[in-house]
Scaffold this motif. Sequence first.
Motif, short mmCIF file in Angstrom:
data_model
loop_
_atom_site.label_atom_id
_atom_site.label_comp_id
_atom_site.label_asym_id
_atom_site.label_seq_id
_atom_site.Cartn_x
_atom_site.Cartn_y
_atom_site.Cartn_z
N TYR A 105 6.05 2.72 0.08
CA TYR A 105 4.99 2.52 -0.99
C TYR A 105 4.41 1.12 -0.90
CZ TYR A 105 7.36 6.51 -3.06
OH TYR A 105 7.73 7.86 -3.40
N GLN A 110 2.72 2.00 -7.19
CA GLN A 110 2.14 3.42 -6.51
C GLN A 110 3.48 4.21 -6.40
OE1 GLN A 110 2.07 2.78 -2.18
NE2 GLN A 110 0.45 4.66 -1.89
N LEU A 111 4.62 3.71 -6.41
CA LEU A 111 5.88 4.59 -6.62
C LEU A 111 5.93 5.31 -7.99
CD1 LEU A 111 9.45 3.85 -5.66
CD2 LEU A 111 8.93 4.32 -8.18
N PRO A 116 3.55 8.25 -1.51
CA PRO A 116 3.83 7.39 -0.81
C PRO A 116 2.64 7.06 0.19
CG PRO A 116 4.86 9.36 -0.11
CD PRO A 116 4.19 9.53 -1.32
#
Length: 308
Positions: A105, A110-111, A116
């Motif tokens: 990521y 974003q995680l 991903p």
Amino acid sequence: VPDPAAAPRWEPRPLSYQELQSERSEVPVSRLLEETALGRPGKEDSAGCGQLLWVGEPVVFGRADSIAGKYGVWMKDPEPVPPFTRDNTWRVDTVGTEVRQLFQYEEAEQLARGYPTKVHILPRPLESTGAVIYRGGLFFQPRQSRSVARYDLRGESITAEREIPGAGYHGQYPYSWGGYTDIDLAVDETGLWVIYSTEKARGAIVLSKLDPETLEIRRTWETNIRKRGVANSFLICGTLYTVSSYSAPNATINFAYDTATGTSRALSIPFENRFRYLSMLDYNPAERQLFAWDSFNMVTYPVRLSRP
């Protein structure tokens, strides 16, 4: 490499599990075993080091939505190599017998959204939750081996692999929650470590300092802390710390072993298992935080150290 956009969020895997051992036991006050190869850890990058005084409440960064995320490992690189940065975040769901997917990521946010940037397919399947990212490599235990391997994140290949002499593996000396956690890698201000046990040590935790390029063992310490009697462990500034329970909501950091002096001491620093199933715990020396995986949840803990 598969297209991450084409994969469903928190892609589920077949429901095959690494065996979980649910034994729970108190840590015995065992006699101090004879120390081997005592010495001080390297002084590199150890400025500002101190002893652990306090662990704060967990902060949730993300949650796995499928059964494949019951337990796993997530991490950042405290000493990244370009093109990677300290913001890059990595995750491995470790439920299953063929664990090969390393999710990349751009950042922790974003995680948290679950999508991903890239999915690395490891050349060798990974065992358990002991992996770490350090200096541009994923360090992990290949499945059913007493070896440690380095997977280069840029070259996408294994660049080093070395057996840890006598190390128990695949359920011989796990942490109390089981999960084949016999071999656990860790990073602190002084470098790369491996935490394990041997028949010679009779189940007590053994620590070895590793060369991050060759994986050669630089030095080894034998502690008096029974590995099956603790839930997990991590290193800060050359000192090993253990957690009393993986499931009790009000657990403690209960022991410390100082590699500089070769001595251990009992502690009682409060530690909260908010979701009651702690399967991974690592220290990030760049962020001065603990990263943990607690029953589908990826969390961090702030820490406070004494002044050197």
